[in-house]
Design a protein around this motif. Structure first.
Motif, PDB file in Angstrom:
ATOM      1  N   SER A  10       2.249  -3.969   3.280  1.00 25.88           N
ATOM      2  CA  SER A  10       2.749  -4.831   4.346  1.00 25.88           C
ATOM      3  C   SER A  10       3.821  -5.786   3.843  1.00 25.88           C
ATOM      4  CB  SER A  10       1.591  -5.614   4.967  1.00 25.88           C
ATOM      5  OG  SER A  10       0.944  -6.402   3.971  1.00 25.88           O
ATOM      6  N   GLY A  11       3.566  -6.479   2.728  1.00 25.77           N
ATOM      7  CA  GLY A  11       4.550  -7.414   2.195  1.00 25.77           C
ATOM      8  C   GLY A  11       5.797  -6.714   1.699  1.00 25.77           C
ATOM      9  N   ARG A  12       5.639  -5.613   0.975  1.00 30.41           N
ATOM     10  CA  ARG A  12       6.787  -4.873   0.466  1.00 30.41           C
ATOM     11  C   ARG A  12       7.615  -4.280   1.592  1.00 30.41           C
ATOM     12  NH1 ARG A  12       5.186  -0.410  -1.908  1.00 30.41           N
ATOM     13  NH2 ARG A  12       7.162  -0.107  -3.010  1.00 30.41           N
ATOM     14  N   CYS A  13       6.959  -3.702   2.563  1.00 38.07           N
ATOM     15  CA  CYS A  13       7.685  -3.091   3.679  1.00 38.07           C
ATOM     16  C   CYS A  13       8.445  -4.141   4.488  1.00 38.07           C
ATOM     17  CB  CYS A  13       6.722  -2.326   4.579  1.00 38.07           C
ATOM     18  SG  CYS A  13       5.936  -0.905   3.784  1.00 38.07           S
TER      19      CYS A  13
ATOM     20  N   TYR B 273      13.606  -8.663 -10.874  1.00 39.43           N
ATOM     21  CA  TYR B 273      14.703  -8.458  -9.934  1.00 39.43           C
ATOM     22  C   TYR B 273      14.494  -9.269  -8.665  1.00 39.43           C
ATOM     23  CZ  TYR B 273      16.107  -4.532 -12.890  1.00 39.43           C
ATOM     24  OH  TYR B 273      16.515  -3.754 -13.941  1.00 39.43           O
ATOM     25  N   LEU B 274      13.254  -9.358  -8.222  1.00 37.67           N
ATOM     26  CA  LEU B 274      12.964 -10.154  -7.037  1.00 37.67           C
ATOM     27  C   LEU B 274      13.185 -11.640  -7.290  1.00 37.67           C
ATOM     28  CD1 LEU B 274       9.770  -8.402  -5.601  1.00 37.67           C
ATOM     29  CD2 LEU B 274      12.126  -8.249  -4.795  1.00 37.67           C
ATOM     30  N   ILE B 275      12.893 -12.087  -8.501  1.00 41.43           N
ATOM     31  CA  ILE B 275      13.137 -13.490  -8.836  1.00 41.43           C
ATOM     32  C   ILE B 275      14.635 -13.788  -8.821  1.00 41.43           C
ATOM     33  CG2 ILE B 275      12.933 -15.218 -10.664  1.00 41.43           C
ATOM     34  CD1 ILE B 275      10.276 -13.910 -11.445  1.00 41.43           C
ATOM     35  N   LEU B 276      15.447 -12.879  -9.367  1.00 41.08           N
ATOM     36  CA  LEU B 276      16.896 -13.050  -9.321  1.00 41.08           C
ATOM     37  C   LEU B 276      17.406 -13.016  -7.892  1.00 41.08           C
ATOM     38  CD1 LEU B 276      18.004 -10.791 -12.325  1.00 41.08           C
ATOM     39  CD2 LEU B 276      17.939 -13.288 -12.235  1.00 41.08           C
TER      40      LEU B 276
ATOM     41  N   TYR C 126       6.546 -14.116  -2.358  1.00 43.90           N
ATOM     42  CA  TYR C 126       5.193 -13.585  -2.164  1.00 43.90           C
ATOM     43  C   TYR C 126       5.022 -12.237  -2.878  1.00 43.90           C
ATOM     44  CZ  TYR C 126       1.378 -11.151   0.183  1.00 43.90           C
ATOM     45  OH  TYR C 126       0.252 -10.421   0.449  1.00 43.90           O
ATOM     46  N   VAL C 127       5.980 -11.335  -2.695  1.00 41.67           N
ATOM     47  CA  VAL C 127       5.855 -10.000  -3.289  1.00 41.67           C
ATOM     48  C   VAL C 127       5.947 -10.083  -4.811  1.00 41.67           C
ATOM     49  CG1 VAL C 127       6.914  -7.715  -3.427  1.00 41.67           C
ATOM     50  CG2 VAL C 127       6.709  -8.861  -1.221  1.00 41.67           C
ATOM     51  N   SER C 128       6.850 -10.914  -5.338  1.00 42.12           N
ATOM     52  CA  SER C 128       6.952 -11.048  -6.791  1.00 42.12           C
ATOM     53  C   SER C 128       5.673 -11.640  -7.377  1.00 42.12           C
ATOM     54  CB  SER C 128       8.147 -11.932  -7.155  1.00 42.12           C
ATOM     55  OG  SER C 128       7.994 -13.242  -6.633  1.00 42.12           O
ATOM     56  N   LYS C 129       5.028 -12.550  -6.650  1.00 46.72           N
ATOM     57  CA  LYS C 129       3.750 -13.105  -7.109  1.00 46.72           C
ATOM     58  C   LYS C 129       2.675 -12.025  -7.155  1.00 46.72           C
ATOM     59  CE  LYS C 129       0.257 -16.589  -6.022  1.00 46.72           C
ATOM     60  NZ  LYS C 129      -0.171 -17.653  -5.064  1.00 46.72           N
ATOM     61  N   VAL C 130       2.658 -11.167  -6.138  1.00 46.47           N
ATOM     62  CA  VAL C 130       1.687 -10.065  -6.118  1.00 46.47           C
ATOM     63  C   VAL C 130       1.942  -9.119  -7.287  1.00 46.47           C
ATOM     64  CG1 VAL C 130       0.915  -8.041  -4.819  1.00 46.47           C
ATOM     65  CG2 VAL C 130       1.314 -10.214  -3.634  1.00 46.47           C
TER      66      VAL C 130
ATOM     67  N   GLU D 296      -0.642  -8.313 -10.393  1.00 50.16           N
ATOM     68  CA  GLU D 296      -1.061  -6.948 -10.708  1.00 50.16           C
ATOM     69  C   GLU D 296      -0.756  -6.612 -12.170  1.00 50.16           C
ATOM     70  OE1 GLU D 296       0.835  -4.408  -7.940  1.00 50.16           O
ATOM     71  OE2 GLU D 296      -0.505  -4.911  -6.273  1.00 50.16           O
ATOM     72  N   GLU D 297       0.379  -7.091 -12.677  1.00 51.83           N
ATOM     73  CA  GLU D 297       0.708  -6.845 -14.075  1.00 51.83           C
ATOM     74  C   GLU D 297      -0.261  -7.554 -15.014  1.00 51.83           C
ATOM     75  OE1 GLU D 297       4.704  -8.028 -14.614  1.00 51.83           O
ATOM     76  OE2 GLU D 297       5.558  -6.391 -13.424  1.00 51.83           O
ATOM     77  N   ASP D 298      -0.630  -8.800 -14.662  1.00 51.03           N
ATOM     78  CA  ASP D 298      -1.578  -9.536 -15.504  1.00 51.03           C
ATOM     79  C   ASP D 298      -2.943  -8.879 -15.509  1.00 51.03           C
ATOM     80  OD1 ASP D 298       0.414 -11.331 -16.079  1.00 51.03           O
ATOM     81  OD2 ASP D 298      -0.194 -12.784 -14.552  1.00 51.03           O
TER      82      ASP D 298
END
Length: 206
Positions: free
Chosen positions: A5-8, A61-64, A165-169, A173-175
């Motif tokens: 949902s967030g990515r889309c 990339y999302l942070i940039l 929001y998406v970059s936080k998710v 997930e990476e952590d």
């Protein structure tokens, strides 16, 4: 479905930003406004970077992309103040939009809804530049440019929120993936020891 949902939503907003930026780039090219053309080009590159980062799960990339949106909001706020001549800003300062290479002229000045263009011949500037008189516009070009920038700000604010929001998710997930062992526990399996088979000779009858 909930994971997408967030990515889309972010990809959808990025696509809207891309369409709006391309539309604005076309009209700025028609008006020979070089500073907005350069800013639009950088914005298009940043939006493409945001789409790539969303699809490929790249939080950096999302942070940039989100950082660029902050600058983009500031630029469009300046455009609104410039066309509405807020404070000391004036449209007579051509170098701001055209780098002093030509007279500043928005494409909507002559091609706005209901505008009637009349050439002005008896003018001192008419000897060196094309001078016109525009009347009857249903909506003057400064307001059209301001509305266009306001739309860019609206899309950028939503894009910034969803990018954060998406970059936080992605980072969470990476952590969590690193905590449980990463590829050591899921992508790689140690070879199992197999029992050695004792070879026996085969006897064949002559």
């Amino acid at each position: 479905m909930g994971k997408c949902s967030g990515r889309c939503t972010l990809v959808a907003f990025c696509c809207l930003q891309l369409v709006a930026a391309l539309e604005r780039q076309i009209f700025d090219f028609l008006g020979y406004q070089w500073a907005p053309i350069l800013a639009n080009f950088l914005h298009i590159m940043a939006v493409i970077l945001g789409i790539f980062g969303t699809v490929q799960y790249r939080s950096r990339y999302l942070i940039l992309y989100a950082a660029w949106l902050v600058l983009w909001v500031g630029w469009n706020a300046f455009i609104i103040c410039f066309y509405l001549e807020v404070g000391q800003l004036s449209q007579d300062r051509d170098f701001i939009m055209t780098f002093n290479t030509s007279l500043h002229r928005s494409w909507w000045m002559e091609n706005g809804p209901g505008c009637l263009v009349t050439p002005v011949l008896n003018s001192r500037l008419a000897l060196e530049h094309h001078v016109i008189s525009v009347t009857g516009c249903l909506l003057d070009y400064p307001y059209i440019e301001a509305l266009s920038s306001a739309l860019q700000i609206f899309l950028a604010l939503f894009g910034f929120v969803f990018a954060c929001y998406v970059s936080k998710v992605f980072l969470e997930e990476e952590d969590s993936f690193d905590f449980i062992g990463g590829f050591d526990s899921y992508g790689y399996q140690a070879p199992q020891k197999t029992s050695h088979l004792q070879l026996q000779p085969l006897y064949t009858s002559g």
